[in-house]
Each structure stands twice: as structure tokens, then as C-alpha cells.
Design an enzyme around this catalytic site. Structure first.
Site, PDB file in Angstrom:
ATOM      1  N   LYS A 112       0.770  -1.266   0.014  1.00 28.89           N
ATOM      2  CA  LYS A 112      -0.144  -0.162  -0.166  1.00 28.89           C
ATOM      3  C   LYS A 112       0.915   1.293  -0.084  1.00 28.89           C
ATOM      4  O   LYS A 112       0.476   2.220  -0.654  1.00 28.89           O
ATOM      5  CB  LYS A 112      -0.872  -0.015   1.200  1.00 28.89           C
ATOM      6  N   LYS A 195      -2.363 -11.609  -9.355  1.00 27.51           N
ATOM      7  CA  LYS A 195      -3.652 -12.283  -8.995  1.00 27.51           C
ATOM      8  C   LYS A 195      -4.917 -11.361  -9.327  1.00 27.51           C
ATOM      9  O   LYS A 195      -4.692 -10.009  -9.679  1.00 27.51           O
ATOM     10  CB  LYS A 195      -3.974 -12.511  -7.185  1.00 27.51           C
ATOM     11  N   LYS A 198      -9.222  -6.004  -7.590  1.00 24.49           N
ATOM     12  CA  LYS A 198     -10.028  -4.818  -8.194  1.00 24.49           C
ATOM     13  C   LYS A 198      -8.975  -3.789  -8.163  1.00 24.49           C
ATOM     14  O   LYS A 198      -9.114  -2.954  -9.110  1.00 24.49           O
ATOM     15  CB  LYS A 198     -10.809  -4.406  -6.905  1.00 24.49           C
TER      16      LYS A 198
END
Ligand code: AMP
Length: 332
Positions: A112, A195, A198
């Protein structure tokens, strides 16, 4: 007594096949044999600052999609995380014994920081303690999640063991990651790497609510290459990803057929993708149709959320009452 199971999904959009095979499909299979709590992690989603109307819409999406996938609210407790304030209270207590160094070492926190350097908030840092609170509030022993959540589960065990040691008891059990098919799964995306997620964009994901036209378009645009250069060669990541997706939605015969064509260097990606898209549509259609029906039934959705909140709070209240006593809070 049945073992207790907890898991949740952040309402940041619609559910994709990764969420389904990593989490929801296991929820559905587990609900008969375990005491299950499946929630919508709206507190977690605040780290990305959704607008109030987006937030409510996303929560509704997940509720509808849980039900459309076959989670039975009579058998299982389905609830919205923010309806259970005891979770936030336990999160506060756990934060007192979670250390900066270990939180900073979490792989998802490091990710992040890299992807959103402008929004490194304390909620992101303490995501693992909130996740631990979600699990420990029902004293769960099994957590059906994808492979990406393994490290967070390890941190939950660290926090619960530390709490037990600190107060010299064995109140919290050890929670283990769980997948019905033995191994934790990672569903790949369509962009050739990593993977299904979203955060990698809509083109990388097949959503449960995608129409046949959208599925055909997305699969036709999935990343491939110029084809195999020699017989029986290993598949590069982008191609392996598409074969992995075929493995979950197509029959074993179909998979073997295209595998053999690849090995013999006679595969045509156009045909391969067409077959993959059609099989994915067959898989998706019953769920998508249920999503469309349930979305209109506001009265039923309200009833499910209310019933779930009551049941979840009953269990959460018991835990918090005991935790308060263990910590030493006493009323005068
Ligand atoms: P998230 O969308 O990150 O809130 O994830 C919700 C649940 O879906 C978690 O249990 C994840 O482990 C699972 N999940 C998300 N993406 C994938 C994926 N590509 N493969 C397997 N599981 C996934």
C-alpha cells in the site's frame, strides 16, 4: 460443539472470481458443518475513503452477492461489520499490544505504501489488528481466505497468543487459514501477471455480475503471447494464468484438449479464449441472475442485515464482556 468460522470481504466494489474461489465458495461449503459468521468489512474499507453513497452501494453489492452465491442467512450469521461496535472496541484493546515494527513489516502494508504513498493512514497500518478483532470477537478457529491473507492470519495468532500470555489465560483460541480444497488458492487475473484484484483494474477481473458480452470482451483482451516456440515447453505466466482459470470453470476434458494443443504447438489462442469465455459464462449465469433478482428486494435485504446484526452482537457481547473482565475493567 461446532467449530466457529469467521471471514469477511471489504465492500470496495463487486465480487470477482478471486473473491469467490478464495473465500465465498468456501463459506457456502462450510455453513452446514460449522458455526459461521460471514461479514461485510465496511470498517476496513474506510482506509480508502469511499463517499457515503458509494459505501452504502458497495455494502449492498456484497450482501446481495453473498446471498446469490448460496450463503443461507437462516443457517449462517451474515452481518455488516459496522453494525457490531464490539469489533471496534476489541480492535482498540488489541492495538495496545501490537507493535509498530511488526505492523510495518506486513507485506500488504508495504504494498500500500508503494501503490498509494499519498494515503498511508493509521487504519492501513493497523489493518491486521482490525482483522484480528474480526476473528477473535467470535473466538473463531477457522478462517476461509485466499493465499494472500496468510500473513494476516499469522499476525492474528501473534496478537491472540500475546493477549493470552499477557493476562495469563487461554481465552483466545488459535485461528487457522482454511480452504476446503486443502491448499489455499490464488486466482490469477487477466493482465498476464499476479492475482485477480480490483486494484489492478476492471479489465483484470471477471466479476460475478458480469454479463456474457462483458465476459467475452474481457477474455478476448486477456494478455497472451506469440504462441509456444517449441514442443512441450513450460507455459509463461500469462498463458498459465488462463489455463488456471480454465481449470476452475471448464471440464477436465476441455482442459486436457487445450493442454495437448499447446504441447503440440497447434493451439490457437482465439479458440482457446472463446471456449474459456463460454465456460465462464455457464458458470456465472445462475449467480448473475440471482444477483439481479435479489438487488430489487430491499425488504428482504433489510431483514437479513438486521437478523445478522442481532446474532453477531449476541456472540460479540459475550467476548467483550469476558475481555473487559480479563483486562481488569470493573464497574464501581
Ligand atoms: P479483498 O477483496 O482483498 O477484501 O479479499 C476478500 C477475500 O477474497 C479474501 O479472503 C481474499 O483472500 C480473497 N481473494 C481476493 N482476491 C483473491 C484471488 N485473486 N485469489 C484468491 N483469493 C482471493
Amino acid at each position: 460443539m461446532k467449530e466457529t468460522v469467521v471471514s469477511g470481504i471489504r465492500p470496495t466494489g463487486k465480487l470477482h472470481l478471486g473473491n469467490y474461489f478464495g473465500a465465498v465458495a468456501n463459506f457456502v461449503k462450510m455453513q452446514h458443518d460449522y458455526n459461521c459468521y460471514f461479514f461485510i468489512a465496511d470498517l476496513h474499507s474506510l482506509t480508502t475513503h469511499p463517499t457515503p453513497s458509494d459505501l452504502h452501494g458497495y455494502v449492498k453489492h456484497i450482501l446481495v452477492e453473498y446471498l446469490a452465491c448460496g450463503i443461507n442467512p437462516e443457517e449462517t450469521t451474515i452481518y455488516v461489520q459496522s453494525d457490531v461496535p464490539e469489533v471496534a472496541e476489541l480492535y482498540l484493546y488489541l492495538n495496545m499490544n501490537a507493535y509498530l515494527g511488526e505492523l510495518e513489516r506486513s507485506a500488504s502494508f508495504k504494498d500500500k505504501i508503494r501503490s498509494h504513498p499519498d494515503n498511508v493512514n493509521a487504519g492501513l497500518l493497523t489493518y491486521p489488528t482490525l482483522m484480528a478483532a474480526d476473528i477473535l470477537i467470535h473466538r473463531a478457529t477457522k478462517v476461509p481466505v485466499g493465499k494472500d491473507q496468510e500473513q494476516h492470519l499469522e499476525m492474528t495468532r501473534t496478537f491472540s497468543n500475546r493477549f493470552n500470555r499477557l493476562y495469563n489465560n487461554d481465552f483466545f483460541p488459535e485461528a487457522q487459514a482454511y480452504n476446503f480444497s486443502q491448499n489455499l488458492v490464488k486466482i490469477p487475473g487477466l493482465d498476464g501477471s499476479g492475482k485477480m484484484s480490483k486494484s489492478s483494474g476492471d479489465g483484470n477481473c471477471i466479476y460475478l455480475s458480469d454479463s456474457p458480452e462483458v465476459i467475452r470482451k474481457k477474455i478476448s483482451r486477456a494478455v497472451t503471447d506469440g504462441g509456444p516456440a517449441e514442443e512441450n515447453q513450460a507455459k509463461p505466466e500469462a498463458i498459465q494464468n488462463l489455463f488456471d482459470l480454465m481449470k476452475i470453470v471448464s471440464t477436465p476434458d476441455t482442459l486436457t484438449h487445450f493442454d495437448e494443443l499447446y504441447s503440440k504447438m497447434s493451439i490457437r489462442y482465439g479458440d482457446f479464449k472463446k471456449q474459456l469465455a463460454e465456460d465462464m459464462i455457464v458458470f456465472n449465469t445462475p449467480i448473475r441472475e440471482k444477483i439481479e433478482d435479489l438487488s430489487k428486494d430491499t425488504v428482504y435485504l433489510r431483514q437479513v442485515a438486521k437478523h445478522g446484526a442481532l446474532k453477531a452482537r449476541e456472540s460479540a457481547h459475550k467476548t467483550i464482556k469476558a475481555v473487559r473482565e480479563i483486562i481488569g475493567f470493573k464497574s464501581f
